[in-house]
Design an enzyme around this catalytic site. Sequence first.
Site, PDB file in Angstrom:
ATOM      1  N   HIS A  52      -5.218 -30.052  18.040  1.00 40.32           N
ATOM      2  CA  HIS A  52      -5.436 -31.430  18.160  1.00 40.32           C
ATOM      3  C   HIS A  52      -4.165 -32.226  17.820  1.00 40.32           C
ATOM      4  CE1 HIS A  52      -9.875 -30.770  17.180  1.00 40.32           C
ATOM      5  NE2 HIS A  52      -9.659 -29.879  18.002  1.00 40.32           N
ATOM      6  N   GLU A  54      -3.496 -34.846  16.152  1.00 39.80           N
ATOM      7  CA  GLU A  54      -3.350 -35.171  14.989  1.00 39.80           C
ATOM      8  C   GLU A  54      -2.610 -34.171  14.167  1.00 39.80           C
ATOM      9  OE1 GLU A  54      -6.396 -35.423  16.583  1.00 39.80           O
ATOM     10  OE2 GLU A  54      -7.888 -35.959  15.198  1.00 39.80           O
ATOM     11  N   CYS A  80     -11.937 -34.868  13.373  1.00 39.21           N
ATOM     12  CA  CYS A  80     -12.856 -33.866  13.351  1.00 39.21           C
ATOM     13  C   CYS A  80     -12.603 -33.234  11.744  1.00 39.21           C
ATOM     14  CB  CYS A  80     -12.599 -32.487  14.241  1.00 39.21           C
ATOM     15  SG  CYS A  80     -11.217 -31.771  14.010  1.00 39.21           S
TER      16      CYS A  80
END
Length: 147
Positions: A52, A54, A80
């Site tokens: 991801h 992030e 998430c």
Amino acid sequence: MKDSDWMRYALEEAETALFEREVPVGAVIVKNDRIVASAHNRCESLSDPTMHAEMIALKEAFAAIGSLDGCTLYVTLEPCVMCIGAMIHMRLPRLVYGAFDPDSGCCGSRIDLGDKWFDHSVQTIGGILEPECTKILKDFFISRRSE
């Protein structure tokens, strides 16, 4: 610069993800008014569901500067559980996100894991440039469904 200005940089990363046929999520990490890391989703290209935006940005920032003290992560989609977990463990002080994720967002939509659950809390602000951040995601998924 304002949070919305930094979020525009994250949106540029999301545009890059879109061009690469990845889910269009972008992230930047800022310290002392300087971007120290930027990334976009790479799950498809790397065949790794943990890549991801992030996670990549956090790893890059940590490699570049070590401690994330004084940093803010700007990301176009609410993180998430995996991503907020990494932020907690890396002791990121501040998170700003754009689009809310009612299905799997763990920073206020589904649950808020960044606030007072663990020994470190992440100050979180959501909804910055929400219309722009939501639109790029909606357009992407509409396009995918029509293929």
